[in-house]
Write a protein that holds these residues in place. Sequence first.
Motif, PDB file in Angstrom:
ATOM      1  N   SER A 180     -14.388   2.421  -1.677  1.00  0.00           N
ATOM      2  CA  SER A 180     -13.106   2.078  -2.287  1.00  0.00           C
ATOM      3  C   SER A 180     -11.938   2.655  -1.478  1.00  0.00           C
ATOM      4  O   SER A 180     -11.928   3.832  -1.121  1.00  0.00           O
ATOM      5  CB  SER A 180     -13.051   2.620  -3.720  1.00  0.00           C
ATOM      6  N   GLY A 239      -8.221   3.501  -2.073  1.00  0.00           N
ATOM      7  CA  GLY A 239      -7.377   3.648  -3.246  1.00  0.00           C
ATOM      8  C   GLY A 239      -8.231   3.562  -4.499  1.00  0.00           C
ATOM      9  O   GLY A 239      -9.461   3.500  -4.438  1.00  0.00           O
ATOM     10  N   ASN A 241      -9.698   1.555  -7.538  1.00  0.00           N
ATOM     11  CA  ASN A 241      -9.984   0.165  -7.862  1.00  0.00           C
ATOM     12  C   ASN A 241     -10.665   0.080  -9.229  1.00  0.00           C
ATOM     13  O   ASN A 241     -11.562   0.869  -9.537  1.00  0.00           O
ATOM     14  CB  ASN A 241     -10.901  -0.461  -6.808  1.00  0.00           C
ATOM     15  N   ASN A 242     -10.208  -0.863 -10.030  1.00  0.00           N
ATOM     16  CA  ASN A 242     -10.757  -1.069 -11.372  1.00  0.00           C
ATOM     17  C   ASN A 242     -11.497  -2.392 -11.449  1.00  0.00           C
ATOM     18  O   ASN A 242     -11.182  -3.356 -10.734  1.00  0.00           O
ATOM     19  CB  ASN A 242      -9.631  -1.046 -12.407  1.00  0.00           C
ATOM     20  N   SER A 267     -14.676   1.513 -12.636  1.00  0.00           N
ATOM     21  CA  SER A 267     -13.647   1.988 -11.712  1.00  0.00           C
ATOM     22  C   SER A 267     -14.302   2.699 -10.539  1.00  0.00           C
ATOM     23  O   SER A 267     -15.456   3.143 -10.621  1.00  0.00           O
ATOM     24  CB  SER A 267     -12.672   2.938 -12.414  1.00  0.00           C
ATOM     25  N   HIS A 276     -10.539   6.716  -4.922  1.00  0.00           N
ATOM     26  CA  HIS A 276     -10.239   6.565  -3.498  1.00  0.00           C
ATOM     27  C   HIS A 276     -11.355   7.217  -2.658  1.00  0.00           C
ATOM     28  O   HIS A 276     -11.773   8.348  -2.916  1.00  0.00           O
ATOM     29  CB  HIS A 276      -8.888   7.201  -3.177  1.00  0.00           C
ATOM     30  N   SER A 318     -12.062  -6.508  -6.820  1.00  0.00           N
ATOM     31  CA  SER A 318     -11.573  -5.672  -7.923  1.00  0.00           C
ATOM     32  C   SER A 318     -10.256  -6.241  -8.417  1.00  0.00           C
ATOM     33  O   SER A 318      -9.702  -7.184  -7.818  1.00  0.00           O
ATOM     34  CB  SER A 318     -11.386  -4.228  -7.454  1.00  0.00           C
ATOM     35  N   ASP A 319      -9.739  -5.631  -9.482  1.00  0.00           N
ATOM     36  CA  ASP A 319      -8.434  -6.091  -9.976  1.00  0.00           C
ATOM     37  C   ASP A 319      -7.356  -5.890  -8.919  1.00  0.00           C
ATOM     38  O   ASP A 319      -6.435  -6.700  -8.785  1.00  0.00           O
ATOM     39  CB  ASP A 319      -8.045  -5.316 -11.250  1.00  0.00           C
ATOM     40  N   GLU A 320      -7.450  -4.794  -8.179  1.00  0.00           N
ATOM     41  CA  GLU A 320      -6.443  -4.474  -7.162  1.00  0.00           C
ATOM     42  C   GLU A 320      -6.649  -5.260  -5.869  1.00  0.00           C
ATOM     43  O   GLU A 320      -5.710  -5.451  -5.087  1.00  0.00           O
ATOM     44  CB  GLU A 320      -6.473  -2.973  -6.859  1.00  0.00           C
ATOM     45  N   ASP A 321      -7.870  -5.694  -5.610  1.00  0.00           N
ATOM     46  CA  ASP A 321      -8.187  -6.433  -4.377  1.00  0.00           C
ATOM     47  C   ASP A 321      -9.087  -7.615  -4.750  1.00  0.00           C
ATOM     48  O   ASP A 321     -10.304  -7.578  -4.590  1.00  0.00           O
ATOM     49  CB  ASP A 321      -8.888  -5.512  -3.379  1.00  0.00           C
TER      50      ASP A 321
END
Length: 286
Positions: free
Chosen positions: A15, A17, A19-20, A64, A67, A106-109
């Motif tokens: 990961s 950062g 990530n969720n 989750s 980082h 992920s939600d962020e990526d």
Amino acid sequence: RLYNKKAVFTITVTSTGINNNVVISDTMAGSALKYMGDAAFQGNSSTPVEVSSGDDGFVFTLPSMNHNETVRITYSAELDGSRLNAAEDHGVLTAEETNNTVNAKSDEDPTEEPASKNFPGSRYMNMSKGSVVDENGSTITWTIKLNEDRIGTAAGTTITDSINEDSRDITSYSGDGITITRQDDSGETSETVGWGSVGMTGSGDYDWSYTIPESDGNVTYVITYTTESDTSGELKERKIGNTVKNDAFGLVIPGGASVKPTGTELSIDKSVVSSNTQETTWKLKS
């Protein structure tokens, strides 16, 4: 890595950062792969949640990941021989038969970047040849083994065996024919197929062929037969060559054994009696 009938995979996801809802999905796109349902996770602080799983892969979600946190997933797939097409791949695994693709998002990526692994070029069909010379030194028992690993099936293919040309002056097939033993998980059965049924019609024949019935399924073949060599005119050991092939799989396996002369083997010792700058006198002793 590929171990006999089993392919073992390891996925590593790191990961960047926080990530969720990290979704890791694996697809056994290879036509010959069957997921074994044995995924094992290492190195993640949250409990993975299995979303779905089947013969062709799985989908897992991690709530989750921190980082630089890394998760490793190790799992395996079976090479299903019923899904292999020997007529097309010639006994060698292809990328299409062994491809495995993994995706992570992920939600962020949310953008998936697939990574793939396959095993093209790995041979799954094997053949070997061995030989034993009897105590008289003239009869050779040959043994052919085909499909020992039983990953795929050899049904419908043809085995052709030949006495090498440089051995035919003293060697011919002998006995009643070839003995075929079929082995699988339930045991083994044997039958003798006469020379006339494998294309041998007379003493001048130096090769035979046997086509494996399509109905055989996935079995190991152990084929034995004998050759006889007339060594009455030989003065020393003679190497006999015998080659088996299966064109469907591109397999050509040479075999060899040494037969002994019928009488006393000629052995000569040579020594120098005298020598000068112009001539040498030798002594020969048999």
